[in-house]
Design an enzyme around this catalytic site. Sequence first.
Site, PDB file in Angstrom:
ATOM      1  N   SER A 165       0.835  -1.197   0.000  1.00 46.53           N
ATOM      2  CA  SER A 165       0.000   0.000   0.000  1.00 46.53           C
ATOM      3  C   SER A 165       0.877   1.258   0.000  1.00 46.53           C
ATOM      4  O   SER A 165       1.798   1.375  -0.812  1.00 46.53           O
ATOM      5  CB  SER A 165      -0.943  -0.058   1.207  1.00 46.53           C
ATOM      6  OG  SER A 165      -1.968   0.881   1.123  1.00 46.53           O
ATOM      7  N   ASP A 330      -8.206  -5.979  -5.713  1.00 45.24           N
ATOM      8  CA  ASP A 330      -7.872  -4.750  -4.984  1.00 45.24           C
ATOM      9  C   ASP A 330      -8.661  -3.558  -5.527  1.00 45.24           C
ATOM     10  O   ASP A 330      -8.638  -3.282  -6.731  1.00 45.24           O
ATOM     11  CB  ASP A 330      -6.367  -4.488  -5.138  1.00 45.24           C
ATOM     12  CG  ASP A 330      -5.822  -3.480  -4.138  1.00 45.24           C
ATOM     13  OD1 ASP A 330      -6.615  -2.738  -3.539  1.00 45.24           O
ATOM     14  OD2 ASP A 330      -4.591  -3.441  -3.968  1.00 45.24           O
ATOM     15  N   HIS A 363      -7.642  -5.616  -1.079  1.00 44.09           N
ATOM     16  CA  HIS A 363      -6.349  -5.015  -0.734  1.00 44.09           C
ATOM     17  C   HIS A 363      -5.698  -5.696   0.468  1.00 44.09           C
ATOM     18  O   HIS A 363      -4.473  -5.856   0.531  1.00 44.09           O
ATOM     19  CB  HIS A 363      -6.575  -3.526  -0.441  1.00 44.09           C
ATOM     20  CG  HIS A 363      -5.324  -2.707  -0.293  1.00 44.09           C
ATOM     21  ND1 HIS A 363      -4.398  -2.575  -1.306  1.00 44.09           N
ATOM     22  CD2 HIS A 363      -4.863  -1.972   0.756  1.00 44.09           C
ATOM     23  CE1 HIS A 363      -3.413  -1.784  -0.899  1.00 44.09           C
ATOM     24  NE2 HIS A 363      -3.662  -1.413   0.355  1.00 44.09           N
TER      25      HIS A 363
END
Length: 383
Positions: A165, A330, A363
């Site tokens: 991330s 994601d 994610h």
Amino acid sequence: MSNWPGVGVTQTQFLDYPDELLPFKLQSGETLPELRLAYELYGEVNADRSNVILVFHALTGSQHASGWTESVPGVDKWSEECQTGWWSGFVGPGLAFDTNDYAVLCVNYLGGCYGSTGPSSIDPRTGKPYGGSFPELTLSDIVDAQLPLLDHLGITRLHAVTGGSVGGMMCLSLATRHPDRVSKVIPIAAGLHTTALQFVHNFEQTNAILNDPNYNGGDYYDGQHPDEGLSLARMIGHKTFVSLDAMRLRARGEVSGAGPPGYEMRHPLESYMWHQGQRFLERFDANTYVRLMTAWQHFELAAEAGVDSVAEALERSVGHEYLLFTIDSDVCFYPDEQDDMRDQLAAAGVSVRHEVVSSDKGHDAFLLEPHLFESTLQDFLSA
């Protein structure tokens, strides 16, 4: 605790910047009169200091990547959730980041709330928490703050740097701004830019906190904290971390607990999201959230590297080896962001390998499903 996953019982360590490195100058031109970093180091650093892997944690993570840390001195919001390492399935003997072979280092970010200098720290000039006076940060400021720690540990060149991330964006910052400090670069579910959708979500979250009457310009530590704003911010962000299918599965069952005043929750998804927001209050600080969100919001790889284009920044990574991971479900960093990163790295002449992980977790798969990443990481790190 001998059966605890990852590396077993662990302890946070600290580095206080020596006087010769102070004040610490930020990219904005502002300075900090002192700086402390909280970190954890797993495994043994080898004789020539060449086996270290630096992990950049995600936005609301901590230095505690693996094992079990009961408490951290001076940290009030070290909840039960914090005690278990957030990457215990990845970091440890025989795991993806194998501590039999590598020393794995993770540092709480500058601006953080888990022991590193941040808005809740005491400003030595006033004797009170920095609060709203704590300066804005860039992702490059956070990266640069960790270099003296590497020097302190005698690490001139990292075997690898990794992060998921926003942590993956910091991998890029380190590799393109300090190319001599790393050999292998592993951004997971990250991107080269802050996208329009991320920008909107981040702006919503920041406004949720700033508009809470208890925020008081960031100076709330001696009174009511902006819990409503921080909880709402977490709910706004959480919907991008988990796929909708996974969210539906997690939210199955009866509605439980009290919801927002004046509103009767009637659906499990409402109860689930409310719970996520309330649980977050136990472990995070609103000012830290705002500072880190702003750093992500305004990330520009080229500008922070002092060059005119992303292509020029990426050219500095010639000589590095990259491994990119995409998570196919994601919706925080969409797969096309990693496609773009791969293509631009290749165009810059950088060695790049791109792996797509198939998961229904969204994610958060980079936190929850180590088995999907393990063999690829082990092969790449040992090559």
